[in-house]
Design a protein around this motif. Structure first.
Motif, PDB file in Angstrom:
ATOM      1  N   UNK A  70      -7.556   8.538  -1.532  1.00  0.00           N
ATOM      2  CA  UNK A  70      -6.171   9.008  -1.622  1.00  0.00           C
ATOM      3  C   UNK A  70      -5.242   7.862  -2.004  1.00  0.00           C
ATOM      4  N   UNK A  71      -5.482   6.675  -1.417  1.00  0.00           N
ATOM      5  CA  UNK A  71      -4.656   5.518  -1.746  1.00  0.00           C
ATOM      6  C   UNK A  71      -4.799   5.093  -3.201  1.00  0.00           C
ATOM      7  N   UNK A  72      -6.030   5.110  -3.714  1.00  0.00           N
ATOM      8  CA  UNK A  72      -6.254   4.732  -5.114  1.00  0.00           C
ATOM      9  C   UNK A  72      -5.589   5.738  -6.053  1.00  0.00           C
ATOM     10  N   UNK A  73      -5.693   7.030  -5.727  1.00  0.00           N
ATOM     11  CA  UNK A  73      -5.045   8.061  -6.548  1.00  0.00           C
ATOM     12  C   UNK A  73      -3.535   7.837  -6.585  1.00  0.00           C
ATOM     13  N   UNK A  74      -2.942   7.559  -5.422  1.00  0.00           N
ATOM     14  CA  UNK A  74      -1.495   7.335  -5.365  1.00  0.00           C
ATOM     15  C   UNK A  74      -1.095   6.071  -6.110  1.00  0.00           C
ATOM     16  N   UNK A  75      -1.963   5.070  -6.064  1.00  0.00           N
ATOM     17  CA  UNK A  75      -1.677   3.817  -6.753  1.00  0.00           C
ATOM     18  C   UNK A  75      -1.657   4.006  -8.258  1.00  0.00           C
ATOM     19  N   UNK A  76      -2.413   4.998  -8.739  1.00  0.00           N
ATOM     20  CA  UNK A  76      -2.485   5.255 -10.181  1.00  0.00           C
ATOM     21  C   UNK A  76      -1.672   6.480 -10.605  1.00  0.00           C
ATOM     22  N   UNK A  77      -1.127   7.198  -9.622  1.00  0.00           N
ATOM     23  CA  UNK A  77      -0.520   8.484  -9.918  1.00  0.00           C
ATOM     24  C   UNK A  77       0.991   8.518  -9.955  1.00  0.00           C
ATOM     25  N   UNK A 109       4.817   3.088   1.158  1.00  0.00           N
ATOM     26  CA  UNK A 109       3.560   3.209   0.422  1.00  0.00           C
ATOM     27  C   UNK A 109       2.374   2.928   1.331  1.00  0.00           C
ATOM     28  N   UNK A 110       2.526   1.901   2.196  1.00  0.00           N
ATOM     29  CA  UNK A 110       1.442   1.570   3.107  1.00  0.00           C
ATOM     30  C   UNK A 110       1.156   2.686   4.088  1.00  0.00           C
ATOM     31  N   UNK A 111       2.226   3.375   4.538  1.00  0.00           N
ATOM     32  CA  UNK A 111       2.028   4.459   5.493  1.00  0.00           C
ATOM     33  C   UNK A 111       1.320   5.650   4.858  1.00  0.00           C
ATOM     34  N   UNK A 112       1.422   5.779   3.539  1.00  0.00           N
ATOM     35  CA  UNK A 112       0.759   6.884   2.854  1.00  0.00           C
ATOM     36  C   UNK A 112      -0.649   6.490   2.412  1.00  0.00           C
ATOM     37  N   UNK A 113      -0.784   5.277   1.863  1.00  0.00           N
ATOM     38  CA  UNK A 113      -2.090   4.848   1.345  1.00  0.00           C
ATOM     39  C   UNK A 113      -2.982   4.263   2.428  1.00  0.00           C
ATOM     40  N   UNK A 114      -2.378   3.705   3.493  1.00  0.00           N
ATOM     41  CA  UNK A 114      -3.156   3.104   4.565  1.00  0.00           C
ATOM     42  C   UNK A 114      -3.781   1.770   4.203  1.00  0.00           C
ATOM     43  N   UNK A 115      -3.378   1.187   3.075  1.00  0.00           N
ATOM     44  CA  UNK A 115      -3.991  -0.061   2.612  1.00  0.00           C
ATOM     45  C   UNK A 115      -2.925  -1.111   2.358  1.00  0.00           C
ATOM     46  N   UNK A 116      -3.017  -2.237   3.069  1.00  0.00           N
ATOM     47  CA  UNK A 116      -2.066  -3.323   2.866  1.00  0.00           C
ATOM     48  C   UNK A 116      -2.284  -3.990   1.512  1.00  0.00           C
ATOM     49  N   UNK A 117      -3.541  -4.122   1.105  1.00  0.00           N
ATOM     50  CA  UNK A 117      -3.841  -4.759  -0.178  1.00  0.00           C
ATOM     51  C   UNK A 117      -3.306  -3.919  -1.332  1.00  0.00           C
ATOM     52  N   UNK A 151       2.326  -3.917   7.252  1.00  0.00           N
ATOM     53  CA  UNK A 151       2.903  -2.878   8.115  1.00  0.00           C
ATOM     54  C   UNK A 151       2.189  -1.549   7.899  1.00  0.00           C
ATOM     55  N   UNK A 152       1.646  -1.335   6.701  1.00  0.00           N
ATOM     56  CA  UNK A 152       0.915  -0.110   6.407  1.00  0.00           C
ATOM     57  C   UNK A 152      -0.416  -0.004   7.123  1.00  0.00           C
ATOM     58  N   UNK A 153      -0.926  -1.124   7.681  1.00  0.00           N
ATOM     59  CA  UNK A 153      -2.160  -1.062   8.460  1.00  0.00           C
ATOM     60  C   UNK A 153      -1.907  -0.511   9.856  1.00  0.00           C
ATOM     61  N   UNK A 154      -0.629  -0.494  10.262  1.00  0.00           N
ATOM     62  CA  UNK A 154      -0.263  -0.041  11.605  1.00  0.00           C
ATOM     63  C   UNK A 154       0.383   1.334  11.556  1.00  0.00           C
ATOM     64  N   UNK A 155       1.269   1.531  10.545  1.00  0.00           N
ATOM     65  CA  UNK A 155       1.886   2.846  10.369  1.00  0.00           C
ATOM     66  C   UNK A 155       0.828   3.793   9.818  1.00  0.00           C
ATOM     67  N   UNK A 156       0.621   4.950  10.449  1.00  0.00           N
ATOM     68  CA  UNK A 156      -0.482   5.842  10.034  1.00  0.00           C
ATOM     69  C   UNK A 156      -0.220   6.521   8.698  1.00  0.00           C
ATOM     70  N   UNK A 157      -1.346   6.995   8.066  1.00  0.00           N
ATOM     71  CA  UNK A 157      -2.736   6.896   8.532  1.00  0.00           C
ATOM     72  C   UNK A 157      -3.301   5.499   8.301  1.00  0.00           C
ATOM     73  N   UNK A 158      -4.089   5.016   9.254  1.00  0.00           N
ATOM     74  CA  UNK A 158      -4.584   3.644   9.201  1.00  0.00           C
ATOM     75  C   UNK A 158      -6.094   3.620   9.380  1.00  0.00           C
ATOM     76  N   UNK A 159      -6.790   3.053   8.397  1.00  0.00           N
ATOM     77  CA  UNK A 159      -8.251   2.938   8.496  1.00  0.00           C
ATOM     78  C   UNK A 159      -8.670   2.015   9.628  1.00  0.00           C
ATOM     79  N   UNK A 160      -7.882   0.971   9.878  1.00  0.00           N
ATOM     80  CA  UNK A 160      -8.232   0.023  10.943  1.00  0.00           C
ATOM     81  C   UNK A 160      -8.150   0.685  12.317  1.00  0.00           C
ATOM     82  N   UNK A 161      -7.208   1.595  12.503  1.00  0.00           N
ATOM     83  CA  UNK A 161      -7.122   2.309  13.778  1.00  0.00           C
ATOM     84  C   UNK A 161      -8.299   3.269  13.949  1.00  0.00           C
ATOM     85  N   UNK A 162      -8.792   3.816  12.842  1.00  0.00           N
ATOM     86  CA  UNK A 162      -9.987   4.667  12.911  1.00  0.00           C
ATOM     87  C   UNK A 162     -11.196   3.841  13.351  1.00  0.00           C
ATOM     88  N   UNK A 163     -11.315   2.631  12.795  1.00  0.00           N
ATOM     89  CA  UNK A 163     -12.418   1.746  13.176  1.00  0.00           C
ATOM     90  C   UNK A 163     -12.308   1.368  14.648  1.00  0.00           C
TER      91      UNK A 163
END
Length: 433
Positions: A70-77, A109-117, A151-163
């Motif tokens: 979803x994050x990659x799609x948003x990054x390109x969309x 963007x981080x809160x939607x993609x869940x990726x800080x990078x 900040x996007x690693x903490x604001x959901x959805x967050x992959x790190x919180x799933x881990x």
């Protein structure tokens, strides 16, 4: 034998990291060697394969590849550009408003993609040229982008919180997601406070006032993108679907939105899928080898030994939490958040639990710590992506980044010692058992 296995584990991993072997391979080979020393060559191979498979065989973990996609799609969309325009309206005409826009855009963007990078790359590529054109120093612009991206690693959805949910034995993902909002917003506000201070010293320009009609148009265009948060988080909290199901819905929503915007074509999908697969493979493989390492650590009793050492040093909860923070901050500079969470949660969580620390509060604390590590040399991935996007050398960014380190570390202390910052919103929504 336990001491011998522990030494083999640490020596092999350390030696491989020193010669530049990737973290996942180092952890996997180190764990394999330690397991062979414990149960023999044949049994060690079988046991390591079983632990590797068991670590990755989780329905909950399916959320990670979907959220990555979803994050990659948003990054390109075209979604990132709409969120940046929305951030311009939100940040208004504050001194250094473009830098404030960068922070708000990273949070959105981080809160939607869940990726800080992904956030540092997508937002930085757009904002860096705009800030340079307005007379901002490139080093300061890069620091603002890098400092606010995690900040996007903490604001959901967050992959790190799933881990973390997996590593802590099944802490509620819905509660963790909701708990991340206040700390994540405080991260962004801390970065904006630094920018406000620097803007006055450097006399940074304000953006032109956005006409009301234009502001309404921009906000209206951003609503479909922002609704993704409502759909995903609202569905999880409302019990309509699980986090894994929500991640699949996020992919469908982002894909439909990108096609509506006509910003991606069917011919773009293979590259998008390949990019998402590369990222997912790294994360999932890290989880698998970390589970191998966890088995070795449990056998060698390393967590208990470390716990006894901490208890022998002090029984003061404040001091113990400070020690944990210091260790995690140091570990975060050399380890990716995923293996760090999987390795250190089983070590630190029982100690924190013995002092009555809530698992949700502890999860936010550990993820916040490791998020700071992503912008810290020598291994910080967000730091390297942010400097590359800005076209700068690493040493040029470190000095202007220091105030952001200080500000986010201050917020970390608040999050650590004021549990309500993490627990208030989940409690109000009735997410505690």
């Amino acid at each position: 034998m336990a001491i011998q296995a522990a030494l083999i584990l640490l020596l092999v991993i350390g030696a491989l990291l020193i010669i530049g072997v990737p973290i996942s391979i180092s952890v996997g080979l180190g764990s394999l060697c330690a397991m062979i020393s414990i149960v023999g060559f044949h049994n060690g191979l079988v046991a390591s394969a079983q632990r590797l498979f068991t670590g990755m065989n989780s329905f909950t973990l399916l959320a990670i590849p979907f959220f990555v996609l979803a994050g990659v799609i948003m990054n390109n969309g075209g979604i990132a550009l709409r969120l940046i325009n929305c951030a311009k309206v939100i940040s208004g005409r504050l001194p250094g408003s473009l830098a404030h826009t960068n922070v708000v855009a990273n949070m959105l963007f981080g809160s939607i993609s869940g990726s800080a990078v992904a956030s540092a790359a997508a937002v930085g590529q757009t904002m860096s040229p705009l800030q340079a054109k307005e007379g901002y120093k490139r080093e300061f612009s890069a620091a603002a982008n890098i400092g606010s991206a995690p900040s996007g690693m903490i604001i959901p959805p967050s992959n790190t919180l799933i881990v973390y949910s997996l590593a802590s034995g099944g802490t509620s993902i819905a509660a963790l997601f909701i708990a991340g909002y206040l700390p994540g917003i405080l991260w962004g506000l801390a970065c904006m406070a630094v920018i406000a201070f620097m803007a006055r010293r450097q006399k940074l320009p304000r953006s032109e006032r956005v006409p009301l009609k234009e502001a309404i148009r921009v906000l209206w265009q951003a609503i479909p993108s922002l609704l993704l948060i409502v759909v995903v988080i609202g569905g999880i909290v409302g019990g309509i679907f699980t986090a894994t199901e929500a991640s699949a819905i996020a992919v469908l929503y982002a894909l439909a939105l990108s096609f509506i915007y006509r910003s991606i074509r069917l011919s773009d999908l293979p590259d998008i899928l390949l990019t998402a697969t590369r990222t997912t493979v790294i994360v999932i493989f890290l989880i698998g080898v970390s589970m191998m390492m966890s088995w070795v650590m449990a056998y060698t009793n390393i967590p208990a030994l470390l716990a006894d050492s901490l208890f022998g040093f002090t029984d003061n909860m404040i001091v113990i939490l400070l020690i944990m923070n210091i260790v995690l901050l140091i570990i975060g500079t050399i380890l990716d958040p995923t293996p760090a969470i999987l390795i250190f949660t089983p070590i630190f969580w029982p100690i924190a639990q013995s002092y009555g620390v809530d698992p949700i509060h502890f999860g936010i604390m550990i993820v916040f710590n490791l998020s700071i590590g992503t912008i810290t040399p020598p291994m910080g991935p967000v730091l390297f992506v942010g400097t590359k996007v800005a076209g700068l050398r690493l040493e040029n960014v470190i000095k202007p980044l220091v105030p952001f380190f200080i500000a986010t570390t201050f917020v970390l202390l608040l999050v650590t010692f004021i549990p309500e910052l993490s627990l208030l919103v989940p409690e109000l929504l009735g997410l505690f058992d």
